[in-house]
Design an enzyme around this catalytic site. Sequence first.
Site: not given
Ligand code: NAI
Length: 353
Positions: A79, A179, A181-183
């Site tokens: 990392k 959460g 977000g993207n995923v």
């Molecule tokens: P993202 O940043 O697009 O979405 C995260 C979402 O969580 C946002 O909508 C944010 O407003 C929300 N959030 C933050 N704190 C919160 C809380 N306390 N309560 C409720 N919602 C909250 O991130 P993404 O890409 O969707 O990733 C989500 C998780 O999955 C992260 O932990 C990331 O490390 C993990 N991950 C993502 C991968 C990917 O391909 N994007 C791959 C492997 C792991």
Amino acid sequence: MVVRSTPHAPAAQVVRLNEPAAQLEGVIVIHSTALGPAAGGCRFWSYPSLDDAFADAARLAEGMSYKNALAGLPFGGAKAVLCRPDGAFDRRALFAAFGAAVERLGGRYVTAEDVGTTVADMEVVAKATRHVAGLTPGMGRAGGDPSPWTARGVFDAMRAAARLVLRSELEGRTVAVQGLGNVGSDLCRRLAEAGARLVIADIDPSRCARLQAELGARTMDVAEIALADADIFAPCALGGALTHSTVKRMKARLVCGAANNQLANPQVAAALLERGIVYVPDYVANAGGIISATAEYLREDLAEVAARIQQIGPRVAAILEDASRERLSPAIVADRMAERIMAGASETPGQAR
Ligand code: NAI
């Protein structure tokens, strides 16, 4: 993902990054090259001190070794963590300098996006090195935004786990998603299509409103979502969703989500086991992103990515079956499997070839 059945392995190589002219400050930690070049994203974040940045990089690099090994990838774990400068800075110059540092490692480390970095940043890195993934994909080739692949893997993991733990398909089951977000939002769409009922929460109310209108999901307070009256809890926000206090009051019987480092500390795995709540280890469920990134690096096509992601469901089932038979946390069983794979490459984690 923090539960380890072996002592914490020392980093195999630590590369300190310090180029004041480009405002580049940070570290690359290579944890293991037992299975191949060490792959893991580049995090760009504000840290209170360089020691904190190093600690984060070391923990994340170790996690990548386990994730890559268990996903069957020919890659070790690493990392990069870059400290975000206070005030104004030249982003291009900073990532160009980082790219040069990656290049100096000669392919021992392969980088990609992580929290705080984008496809545009990796395009800058790619001008200095070819040891980078997460770039704009070519037609039919792997690459680009890994989130849809991650969501697909998490969905498959959840379906496999539901069959074992709830003895049912996802149709008619209630899933609480933290959460969006993207995923998380992609996962919600897949779950709705499979006939699951959704309870959702996000600190950004507009994200809840959108999915509520689109999928008929019910919105809950962010402080309450982990305790929702649901069959499954899916942490898809940041790490640490599972604390002792949360586990005591949870109603869901299964936890399966995308977030990295869902367990606030290693002892939470035991607390989940004690309460009979089955935990799908985060790094097993969320491997879709690194599967996509490493396929891009190897210049593979989308069919190869899909084939590797299809193995996530059966892998989860095997881990949960072993865990149930041995009355162990699935977190311990997954770590043990990953360690065997790394040892099978005639090397223990922490020692590089
Ligand atoms: P993202 O940043 O697009 O979405 C995260 C979402 O969580 C946002 O909508 C944010 O407003 C929300 N959030 C933050 N704190 C919160 C809380 N306390 N309560 C409720 N919602 C909250 O991130 P993404 O890409 O969707 O990733 C989500 C998780 O999955 C992260 O932990 C990331 O490390 C993990 N991950 C993502 C991968 C990917 O391909 N994007 C791959 C492997 C792991």
